[in-house]
Each structure stands twice: as C-alpha cells, then as structure tokens.
Design an enzyme around this catalytic site. Structure first.
Site, PDB file in Angstrom:
ATOM      1  CE  LYS A   1     -10.775   2.230   5.139  1.00  0.00           C
ATOM      2  NZ  LYS A   1      -9.606   1.390   4.870  1.00  0.00           N
TER       3      LYS A   1
ATOM      4  CB  ALA B   1     -14.869   2.844  -4.052  1.00  0.00           C
TER       5      ALA B   1
ATOM      6  CB  ILE C   1      -3.482  11.882   6.458  1.00  0.00           C
ATOM      7  CG1 ILE C   1      -3.534  11.141   8.363  1.00  0.00           C
ATOM      8  CG2 ILE C   1      -1.989  11.886   5.844  1.00  0.00           C
ATOM      9  CD1 ILE C   1      -1.843  10.539   8.496  1.00  0.00           C
TER      10      ILE C   1
ATOM     11  N   GLY D   1       0.803  -0.930   0.178  1.00  0.00           N
ATOM     12  CA  GLY D   1       0.180  -0.237   0.097  1.00  0.00           C
ATOM     13  C   GLY D   1       1.103   1.250   0.093  1.00  0.00           C
TER      14      GLY D   1
ATOM     15  CE1 TYR E   1     -13.638   7.352   4.454  1.00  0.00           C
ATOM     16  CE2 TYR E   1     -14.642   5.787   5.117  1.00  0.00           C
ATOM     17  CZ  TYR E   1     -13.701   6.511   4.912  1.00  0.00           C
ATOM     18  OH  TYR E   1     -11.968   5.028   5.336  1.00  0.00           O
TER      19      TYR E   1
ATOM     20  CB  VAL F   1      -5.144  -7.072  -2.941  1.00  0.00           C
ATOM     21  CG1 VAL F   1      -3.420  -6.830  -2.425  1.00  0.00           C
ATOM     22  CG2 VAL F   1      -5.737  -5.435  -3.685  1.00  0.00           C
TER      23      VAL F   1
ATOM     24  CB  ILE G   1      -1.274   5.523   5.741  1.00  0.00           C
ATOM     25  CG1 ILE G   1      -1.850   7.199   6.307  1.00  0.00           C
ATOM     26  CG2 ILE G   1      -1.343   5.442   7.225  1.00  0.00           C
ATOM     27  CD1 ILE G   1      -3.613   6.499   6.729  1.00  0.00           C
TER      28      ILE G   1
ATOM     29  CB  THR H   1      -3.253   9.870   1.931  1.00  0.00           C
ATOM     30  OG1 THR H   1      -4.119   9.378   1.329  1.00  0.00           O
ATOM     31  CG2 THR H   1      -2.840   9.777   2.326  1.00  0.00           C
TER      32      THR H   1
HETATM   33  P1  NAP Z   1      -2.712   5.677  -0.449  1.00  0.00           P
HETATM   34  O1  NAP Z   1      -1.845   6.460   0.037  1.00  0.00           O
HETATM   35  O2  NAP Z   1      -3.274   6.269  -1.909  1.00  0.00           O
HETATM   36  O3  NAP Z   1      -2.852   4.665  -0.260  1.00  0.00           O
HETATM   37  C1  NAP Z   1      -3.734   3.342  -0.689  1.00  0.00           C
HETATM   38  C2  NAP Z   1      -2.322   2.746  -1.577  1.00  0.00           C
HETATM   39  O4  NAP Z   1      -3.491   1.613  -2.196  1.00  0.00           O
HETATM   40  C3  NAP Z   1      -1.726   2.387  -2.904  1.00  0.00           C
HETATM   41  O5  NAP Z   1      -0.809   1.734  -2.681  1.00  0.00           O
HETATM   42  C4  NAP Z   1      -2.755   2.278  -3.871  1.00  0.00           C
HETATM   43  O6  NAP Z   1      -1.953   1.789  -5.000  1.00  0.00           O
HETATM   44  C5  NAP Z   1      -2.801   0.576  -3.016  1.00  0.00           C
HETATM   45  N1  NAP Z   1      -4.432   0.083  -4.241  1.00  0.00           N
HETATM   46  C6  NAP Z   1      -5.097   0.235  -4.874  1.00  0.00           C
HETATM   47  N2  NAP Z   1      -5.767  -0.615  -5.356  1.00  0.00           N
HETATM   48  C7  NAP Z   1      -4.901  -1.394  -5.456  1.00  0.00           C
HETATM   49  C8  NAP Z   1      -5.280  -3.203  -5.102  1.00  0.00           C
HETATM   50  N3  NAP Z   1      -6.267  -3.813  -6.538  1.00  0.00           N
HETATM   51  N4  NAP Z   1      -4.200  -4.191  -5.965  1.00  0.00           N
HETATM   52  C9  NAP Z   1      -3.281  -3.462  -4.387  1.00  0.00           C
HETATM   53  N5  NAP Z   1      -2.877  -2.181  -4.366  1.00  0.00           N
HETATM   54  C10 NAP Z   1      -3.899  -1.642  -4.436  1.00  0.00           C
HETATM   55  O7  NAP Z   1      -4.092   6.355   0.605  1.00  0.00           O
HETATM   56  P2  NAP Z   1      -3.579   5.755   2.376  1.00  0.00           P
HETATM   57  O8  NAP Z   1      -4.565   7.432   1.933  1.00  0.00           O
HETATM   58  O9  NAP Z   1      -2.395   6.178   2.629  1.00  0.00           O
HETATM   59  O10 NAP Z   1      -4.792   4.799   2.084  1.00  0.00           O
HETATM   60  C11 NAP Z   1      -4.213   3.589   2.869  1.00  0.00           C
HETATM   61  C12 NAP Z   1      -5.169   3.324   3.822  1.00  0.00           C
HETATM   62  O11 NAP Z   1      -5.333   4.107   4.852  1.00  0.00           O
HETATM   63  C13 NAP Z   1      -6.684   3.070   2.589  1.00  0.00           C
HETATM   64  O12 NAP Z   1      -6.963   1.771   4.085  1.00  0.00           O
HETATM   65  C14 NAP Z   1      -7.419   4.431   3.716  1.00  0.00           C
HETATM   66  O13 NAP Z   1      -8.846   4.345   3.084  1.00  0.00           O
HETATM   67  C15 NAP Z   1      -7.092   4.535   4.856  1.00  0.00           C
HETATM   68  N6  NAP Z   1      -6.720   5.780   5.727  1.00  0.00           N
HETATM   69  C16 NAP Z   1      -6.910   6.592   5.427  1.00  0.00           C
HETATM   70  C17 NAP Z   1      -6.675   7.563   6.176  1.00  0.00           C
HETATM   71  C18 NAP Z   1      -6.807   9.213   5.237  1.00  0.00           C
HETATM   72  O14 NAP Z   1      -7.102   9.738   5.674  1.00  0.00           O
HETATM   73  N7  NAP Z   1      -5.359   8.868   4.187  1.00  0.00           N
HETATM   74  C19 NAP Z   1      -7.506   7.997   7.201  1.00  0.00           C
HETATM   75  C20 NAP Z   1      -7.797   6.470   8.108  1.00  0.00           C
HETATM   76  C21 NAP Z   1      -7.604   5.002   6.701  1.00  0.00           C
HETATM   77  P3  NAP Z   1      -1.629   2.519  -6.145  1.00  0.00           P
HETATM   78  O15 NAP Z   1      -1.710   3.956  -5.983  1.00  0.00           O
HETATM   79  O16 NAP Z   1      -0.892   2.383  -7.086  1.00  0.00           O
HETATM   80  O17 NAP Z   1      -3.159   2.985  -6.849  1.00  0.00           O
END
Ligand code: NAP
Length: 269
Positions: free
Chosen positions: A163, A96, A192, A13, A156, A66, A20, A194
């Site tokens: 979630k 999504a 955060i 990820g 959301y 995945v 994150i 991202t």
């Molecule tokens: P991010 O940097 O965009 O990370 C999301 C990751 O998921 C990316 O590396 C993306 O790859 C990967 N991904 C998407 N589809 C995929 C697939 N089919 N196979 C493998 N990898 C795949 O954003 P993030 O905010 O750090 O998100 C990480 C987690 O934290 C998520 O579960 C998110 O819901 C959760 N979260 C985020 C926040 C926030 O505010 N940012 C808060 C709470 C929880 P690509 O970019 O290469 O598509």
C-alpha cells in the site's frame, strides 16, 4: 439526472456484494453512470460477478487478470468498443499469497513479495496506462488503499508495504497523466468485512479499535466508502489529484489511543 449522467467507466475488483468496488459502483449507477465490469478469468468467477451485474443490466462484463498485460489491454479495448470513450476507472484490487501475508514482514518470501506487488501495485500502472488510451478528454482513476501503508498495523504485514508503494504510485501517475487531464487518486478506507480483508486478520477486532480510538467513535459503513469513492471519481473532485482521501472516521489523525485510554484503564480494551 445524476452527477454521472452521460458518464461511462470500467470497474475492476468486484468479487461479490461485499466488495468495496460494488459499494462504489452502486453509487455511480445511482447517479446515472454506465458501468462496465471485469472479473478474474474462469467460469466460477464470471458467474459470481454476473449474479450482480446482470440484474442491473450492465453493458459489459469482461475477463481480466491484471497480471497479464494482454488481458488488461483487451478489457480496455472491449470497454472502448462498448462505450466509445471512458470518463472513469475504478481499480479495487489487491492480493498476496496467504502464507506471505500471515507471517511477519521480515519472513515473507521473494516470490510472494513479487506477486503481491505485481497484483496490488503494478496493476494500477498498467490499468492507468490502458485507461488513458480511452480518455481523450481526460478522466478520473481511483484506487483503494489502507492506513497500513503509512503506519504499522498489526497483521497487515507485507500488504502495508504494497500500500505504501501504491500510495506513491498514485502521486507519480497523477503527475504523468495530469497533462492529459486525467486525475489519479486513492481512497484509504477503514476496515470493512470483505473476502480480501479476511486474509489480513480479525476485521471485528480492527473495527472495534476504530470505534474506540477514532474521533467519530465508530467504524465506517460500506456505504460511506461507496459515496466517497463516487465523489472522487466525479467532476465534483475536479481539482483533486495525487491525493489519498482517508475515509476512516478520522482514525488516521490520532497520535494516541484518545478516548480509548479510559477503556484501557477500565480493562475493557
Ligand atoms: P474483495 O472484494 O476481495 O476485492 C478484491 C478484488 O481483487 C477481487 O475482486 C479479486 O478477484 C481481485 N483480484 C485479485 N487478484 C486479481 C488479479 N490477478 N486480477 C484481477 N483481479 C484480481 O476485497 P475488498 O476489500 O473490496 O478489496 C478491494 C480493495 O480495497 C483492495 O485494494 C483492498 O486492499 C482495499 N481495501 C480494503 C479494505 C477493507 O477493509 N476491506 C480497507 C482498505 C482498502 P477474486 O475475488 O475473483 O480473486
């Protein structure tokens, strides 16, 4: 000597240095962990992640979508070859289709729902199953969730339902893998900025809400999610499984706008 000296694991990820997963990986590495990474298949995706992993001398960077069982199995086989066994796995993945997340939940499509559930929820199941093959002495698996799965958070939408299912998956996986001494937990992070977050709404506005409402009167820092994630993956958390740890400056405990009432009265919010 850090608390992860001699420990090895796989991080799924990392998209860029805002991810994150990268914040947590940096803390793991600071504490002496050997970390392998995955990227979505494709040259562009690989280059993006390699820019981060090459400078730190990561032993492993493997493609993994995945949605494909064979990709997940192959990624863990490569990790097994590189590291022997694994002590920890970080699952930090959600997706999504944009039209299905921007619309009210009541309007989302069947296809969009299936895709979001597959990538954001089932992926933890298939990752945990494969991780267990390489955790003969037990281990720790962590995923990332959000408060929008517990309560309605404007914007959301469908991801909140994903979630909620992810949070339940953490509990059932913790039960199933407990006899193998494998812990499964989630960190519920405050907002955060991202790539993924940009799809679900105005991060600045949400951050402002956390500053106004949370007991600590601020939003979280990326680094704090990094440290808490590292803690949950470490032996310091050896008695914790099936848990959702809120790293959100206490926002989730509030049942009213709290001190923000004054700002609302003053017309500032
Ligand atoms: P991010 O940097 O965009 O990370 C999301 C990751 O998921 C990316 O590396 C993306 O790859 C990967 N991904 C998407 N589809 C995929 C697939 N089919 N196979 C493998 N990898 C795949 O954003 P993030 O905010 O750090 O998100 C990480 C987690 O934290 C998520 O579960 C998110 O819901 C959760 N979260 C985020 C926040 C926030 O505010 N940012 C808060 C709470 C929880 P690509 O970019 O290469 O598509």
């Amino acid at each position: 000597m850090g608390i992860f000296s001699g420990k090895k694991g796989l991080v799924l990820g990392v998209a860029n240095d805002y991810s994150i997963a990268w914040a947590i990986a940096q803390k793991l590495i600071e504490q002496g962990a050997e970390v392998g990474f995955t990227h979505l298949p494709g040259d562009k995706m690989e280059r993006r992640v390699r820019k981060l992993t090459d400078p730190i001398g990561a032993k492993l960077l493997v493609p993994c979508d995945v949605q494909k069982d064979e990709d997940v199995a192959a990624a863990f086989d490569r990790a097994g070859e590189a590291f022997g066994s694994l002590d920890f796995v970080l699952h930090s993945i959600a997706f999504a289709p944009i039209n299905d997340i921007k619309c009210p939940y009541a309007e989302c499509s069947r296809e969009g729902f299936k895709t979001a559930m597959d990538i954001s929820v089932y992926s933890l199941v298939i990752v945990a199953r494969n991780a267990a093959r390489y955790m003969p002495n037990g281990g720790s698996i962590l995923t990332l969730t959000y408060f929008g799965g517990e309560r309605v958070v404007q914007g959301y939408n469908m991801m909140g339902v994903c979630k909620a299912a992810l949070d339940a998956s953490v509990k059932y996986l913790a039960y199933d893998l407990g006899p193998k001494k494998i812990r499964v937990n989630a960190v519920s992070a405050g907002p955060i900025k991202t790539l993924a977050a940009s799809a679900v709404g105005d991060a600045d506005a949400l951050g402002g809400l956390y500053e106004a409402v949370s007991p600590l009167q601020r939003n979280i820092e990326r680094e704090e999610v990094g440290s808490s994630g590292m803690f949950m993956l470490s032996d310091l958390a050896s008695g914790i499984t099936g848990e959702v740890l809120h790293v959100d400056c206490g926002y989730n405990v509030m049942g009213s706008p709290g001190r923000a009432v004054e700002a609302i009265k003053a017309g500032k919010l």
